[in-house]
Design a protein around this motif. Structure first.
Motif, mmCIF file in Angstrom:
data_model
loop_
_atom_site.group_PDB
_atom_site.id
_atom_site.type_symbol
_atom_site.label_atom_id
_atom_site.label_comp_id
_atom_site.label_asym_id
_atom_site.label_seq_id
_atom_site.Cartn_x
_atom_site.Cartn_y
_atom_site.Cartn_z
ATOM 1 N N HIS A 15 0.822 -1.215 0.000
ATOM 2 C CA HIS A 15 0.000 0.000 0.000
ATOM 3 C C HIS A 15 0.859 1.270 0.000
ATOM 4 O O HIS A 15 0.625 2.182 0.795
ATOM 5 C CB HIS A 15 -0.968 0.029 1.184
ATOM 6 N N VAL A 16 1.845 1.319 -0.885
ATOM 7 C CA VAL A 16 2.710 2.497 -1.001
ATOM 8 C C VAL A 16 1.866 3.655 -1.535
ATOM 9 O O VAL A 16 1.212 3.534 -2.568
ATOM 10 C CB VAL A 16 3.905 2.224 -1.939
ATOM 11 N N SER A 17 1.864 4.765 -0.796
ATOM 12 C CA SER A 17 1.043 5.909 -1.203
ATOM 13 C C SER A 17 1.754 7.221 -0.880
ATOM 14 O O SER A 17 2.757 7.240 -0.177
ATOM 15 C CB SER A 17 -0.307 5.873 -0.486
ATOM 16 N N HIS A 18 1.209 8.309 -1.390
ATOM 17 C CA HIS A 18 1.749 9.657 -1.169
ATOM 18 C C HIS A 18 3.239 9.736 -1.513
ATOM 19 O O HIS A 18 4.013 10.374 -0.801
ATOM 20 C CB HIS A 18 1.503 10.124 0.272
ATOM 21 N N LEU A 19 3.616 9.079 -2.604
ATOM 22 C CA LEU A 19 5.016 9.071 -3.047
ATOM 23 C C LEU A 19 5.387 10.436 -3.614
ATOM 24 O O LEU A 19 4.681 10.990 -4.445
ATOM 25 C CB LEU A 19 5.215 7.986 -4.104
ATOM 26 N N ARG A 20 6.505 10.976 -3.123
ATOM 27 C CA ARG A 20 6.972 12.271 -3.612
ATOM 28 C C ARG A 20 8.486 12.338 -3.484
ATOM 29 O O ARG A 20 9.079 11.655 -2.646
ATOM 30 C CB ARG A 20 6.329 13.418 -2.852
#
Length: 111
Positions: A75-80
């Motif tokens: 659930h990798v999210s909000h990658l920046r």
């Protein structure tokens, strides 16, 4: 006669210059297959954790997600990408939320 001498002089100078240039071409370091390898990026199959380095990150968004997933994160999210060249993301690790980061060498860190 002077023209012939001039031509011979130019030809001799050209030969000398050619010899100098070819000698110079051999006086610089060359790459070899026997050189010690020190890749900037870790192997895609080797995941390592540790201190993260600042630097220009060439991993794409998809490659960053893939590295996090290979390390076991879901659930990798909000990658920046942050100002230090680190890919930062939120993820899950064994049903607990974590913050993960990836540096330009492929090193991972979790917080």
């Amino acid at each position: 006669m002077k023209f012939k001498d001039h031509i011979l002089g130019v030809a001799a100078a050209g030969m000398g210059l050619l010899t100098f240039v070819s000698a110079q071409a051999q006086d610089h370091p060359t790459a070899t297959d026997q050189a010690t390898q020190n890749p900037a990026v870790k192997s895609p199959n080797a995941i390592s954790w540790g201190d993260l380095g600042k630097g220009h990150n060439s991993f794409t968004r998809a490659e960053a997600i893939s590295r996090f997933e290979k390390a076991g994160y879901t659930h990798v999210s909000h990658l920046r990408m942050d100002g230090d060249g680190l890919w930062q993301a939120n993820a899950m690790n064994h049903d607990r939320p974590v913050h993960v980061a990836l540096d330009y060498k492929g090193n991972l860190a979790e917080q």
